[in-house]
Write an enzyme that holds these catalytic residues in place. Structure first.
Site, mmCIF file in Angstrom:
data_model
loop_
_atom_site.group_PDB
_atom_site.id
_atom_site.type_symbol
_atom_site.label_atom_id
_atom_site.label_comp_id
_atom_site.label_asym_id
_atom_site.label_seq_id
_atom_site.Cartn_x
_atom_site.Cartn_y
_atom_site.Cartn_z
ATOM 1 N N ASP A 63 61.186 35.848 -16.687
ATOM 2 C CA ASP A 63 61.680 34.757 -15.844
ATOM 3 C C ASP A 63 63.118 34.465 -16.297
ATOM 4 O OD1 ASP A 63 62.403 32.343 -14.743
ATOM 5 O OD2 ASP A 63 60.538 31.303 -15.240
ATOM 6 N N VAL A 64 64.087 34.752 -15.437
ATOM 7 C CA VAL A 64 65.486 34.648 -15.878
ATOM 8 C C VAL A 64 65.898 33.215 -16.221
ATOM 9 C CG1 VAL A 64 66.294 36.733 -14.692
ATOM 10 C CG2 VAL A 64 66.406 34.508 -13.507
ATOM 11 N N ASN A 90 70.943 39.336 -9.827
ATOM 12 C CA ASN A 90 70.535 39.261 -8.426
ATOM 13 C C ASN A 90 69.375 38.289 -8.194
ATOM 14 O OD1 ASN A 90 69.876 40.533 -5.603
ATOM 15 N ND2 ASN A 90 68.000 40.756 -6.806
ATOM 16 N N TYR A 155 70.526 25.115 -3.164
ATOM 17 C CA TYR A 155 70.903 26.534 -3.147
ATOM 18 C C TYR A 155 72.428 26.692 -3.111
ATOM 19 C CZ TYR A 155 70.838 31.440 -1.575
ATOM 20 O OH TYR A 155 71.026 32.806 -1.463
ATOM 21 N N ALA A 157 74.697 24.573 -4.084
ATOM 22 C CA ALA A 157 75.263 24.134 -5.370
ATOM 23 C C ALA A 157 75.079 25.234 -6.422
ATOM 24 C CB ALA A 157 74.598 22.840 -5.828
ATOM 25 N N LYS A 159 74.793 28.461 -5.916
ATOM 26 C CA LYS A 159 75.612 29.645 -5.607
ATOM 27 C C LYS A 159 77.107 29.348 -5.763
ATOM 28 C CE LYS A 159 72.265 32.555 -4.723
ATOM 29 N NZ LYS A 159 72.047 33.717 -5.601
HETATM 30 P P1 NAD Z 1 64.084 38.350 -2.306
HETATM 31 O O1 NAD Z 1 63.344 37.074 -2.273
HETATM 32 O O2 NAD Z 1 63.587 39.519 -1.543
HETATM 33 O O3 NAD Z 1 64.329 38.830 -3.810
HETATM 34 C C1 NAD Z 1 64.575 37.943 -4.856
HETATM 35 C C2 NAD Z 1 64.156 38.627 -6.134
HETATM 36 O O4 NAD Z 1 64.380 37.716 -7.235
HETATM 37 C C3 NAD Z 1 62.677 38.987 -6.156
HETATM 38 O O5 NAD Z 1 62.525 40.274 -6.713
HETATM 39 C C4 NAD Z 1 62.072 37.928 -7.076
HETATM 40 O O6 NAD Z 1 60.911 38.349 -7.739
HETATM 41 C C5 NAD Z 1 63.215 37.719 -8.046
HETATM 42 N N1 NAD Z 1 63.085 36.450 -8.761
HETATM 43 C C6 NAD Z 1 62.894 35.217 -8.236
HETATM 44 N N2 NAD Z 1 62.788 34.295 -9.224
HETATM 45 C C7 NAD Z 1 62.931 34.969 -10.389
HETATM 46 C C8 NAD Z 1 62.909 34.580 -11.740
HETATM 47 N N3 NAD Z 1 62.726 33.298 -12.105
HETATM 48 N N4 NAD Z 1 63.081 35.526 -12.701
HETATM 49 C C9 NAD Z 1 63.256 36.828 -12.371
HETATM 50 N N5 NAD Z 1 63.275 37.266 -11.088
HETATM 51 C C10 NAD Z 1 63.113 36.343 -10.112
HETATM 52 O O7 NAD Z 1 65.555 37.964 -1.830
HETATM 53 P P2 NAD Z 1 66.873 38.816 -1.572
HETATM 54 O O8 NAD Z 1 67.309 38.471 -0.211
HETATM 55 O O9 NAD Z 1 66.723 40.229 -1.963
HETATM 56 O O10 NAD Z 1 67.853 38.032 -2.564
HETATM 57 C C11 NAD Z 1 68.523 38.625 -3.658
HETATM 58 C C12 NAD Z 1 69.707 37.747 -4.042
HETATM 59 O O11 NAD Z 1 70.621 37.699 -2.942
HETATM 60 C C13 NAD Z 1 69.340 36.290 -4.343
HETATM 61 O O12 NAD Z 1 70.116 35.819 -5.419
HETATM 62 C C14 NAD Z 1 69.714 35.574 -3.071
HETATM 63 O O13 NAD Z 1 70.003 34.223 -3.284
HETATM 64 C C15 NAD Z 1 70.934 36.365 -2.649
HETATM 65 N N6 NAD Z 1 71.280 36.224 -1.239
HETATM 66 C C16 NAD Z 1 70.428 36.676 -0.279
HETATM 67 C C17 NAD Z 1 70.793 36.531 1.074
HETATM 68 C C18 NAD Z 1 69.919 37.010 2.196
HETATM 69 O O14 NAD Z 1 70.263 36.756 3.349
HETATM 70 N N7 NAD Z 1 68.830 37.701 1.948
HETATM 71 C C19 NAD Z 1 71.999 35.921 1.397
HETATM 72 C C20 NAD Z 1 72.833 35.462 0.381
HETATM 73 C C21 NAD Z 1 72.466 35.635 -0.938
#
Ligand code: NAD
Length: 244
Positions: A63-64, A90, A155, A157, A159
């Site tokens: 858990d990060v 990520n 969210y 805040a 980011k």
């Molecule tokens: P997703 O929900 O598919 O993946 C998120 C990943 O983070 C998952 O593998 C999850 O298990 C992991 N995770 C969550 N909490 C965690 C924790 N406490 N410790 C370790 N791992 C954890 O979402 P995604 O769309 O692939 O998002 C990836 C990144 O991109 C995120 O930071 C998200 O905020 C960012 N993002 C996504 C979008 C979008 O439109 N999908 C847009 C902007 C930013």
């Protein structure tokens, strides 16, 4: 920086943007430490796909948001891989709600995972990168952290915080051969956005390129920033033009 032969940590690499990034870096020859929070089978699938691309890969449950778990995970990775030159922060979550009704625990949890998680990982890997005299850190922010977004105060805040963290770390570590950049995605097709309705959606029609992005579009930007020797403190938008 030549990516081939380097060791990379990608957090949240069991699916979505994290998995696409792990596979992109693996396809360029990097060994991959997959950090995942819960889905062991999905993390194992990412590892298998990376190994199929001819590199070393292993999964670590962590858990990060936890200082202790990140410290232990990075120690394990160091034992298994020997060094770490690339870190992609990520892992991220959303817990959306209107500000007047947002629960304190939902605000705190999003900050803890998205912002403190990146801090924890950077803090634990910086010493290893300093030892290698080279490092590439890429944090995944969001256009929500640049423009704000109604219903996402926590969210946005977190980011926006990631952007400040990126620029400070970039300044602090630049003289040591370590760059730190961020990618700010717009709407990307992953589990995180699967509930956004596709039909008649003003959010989607506001994208100048007219469609959502793919996880691979973000992975390409991460790989570009990792390969660059002369870009640091940059926030690269991958958003179809939303935040121009
Ligand atoms: P997703 O929900 O598919 O993946 C998120 C990943 O983070 C998952 O593998 C999850 O298990 C992991 N995770 C969550 N909490 C965690 C924790 N406490 N410790 C370790 N791992 C954890 O979402 P995604 O769309 O692939 O998002 C990836 C990144 O991109 C995120 O930071 C998200 O905020 C960012 N993002 C996504 C979008 C979008 O439109 N999908 C847009 C902007 C930013």
């Amino acid at each position: 920086m030549q990516i081939s032969g380097r060791n990379a940590i990608v957090t949240g690499a069991s699916r979505g943007i994290g998995r696409a990034t792990a596979l992109r870096l693996a396809s360029l020859g990097a060994n991959i430490a997959v950090i995942y929070s819960g889905n062991e089978a999905a993390a194992a699938e990412t590892v298998e796909k990376c190994i199929g691309l001819g590199v070393k890969a292993k999964a670590y449950r962590c858990d990060v948001s936890s200082a202790e778990e990140t410290k232990n995970a990075v120690q394990e990775i160091r034992k298994d891989f020997g060094s770490v030159e690339i870190l992609v922060n990520n892992a991220g979550i959303t817990k959306d709600g209107l500000i007047a009704f947002m629960k304190e625990e939902d605000f705190d949890r999003v900050i803890d995972v998205n912002l403190k998680g990146a801090f924890n990982m950077i803090r634990n890997t910086a010493a290893l990168m300093l030892r290698s005299k080279c490092g590439r850190i890429v944090n995944i922010s969001s256009v929500s952290g640049i423009m704000g977004n109604a219903g996402q105060a926590n969210y946005s805040a977190s980011k926006a915080g990631v952007i400040g963290l990126t620029k400070s770390v970039a300044r602090e570590l630049a003289s040591k051969g370590i760059t730190c950049n961020a990618v700010a995605p717009g709407f990307i097709e992953t589990d995180m956005t699967r509930d956004i309705p596709a039909e008649d959606n003003p959010l989607l029609s506001s994208i100048p390129l007219g469609h959502m992005g793919k996880a691979e579009d973000v992975a390409d930007a991460v790989a570009f920033l990792v390969s660059s020797d002369y870009i640091t403190g940059e926030i690269l938008k991958v958003d179809g033009g939303i935040a121009m």
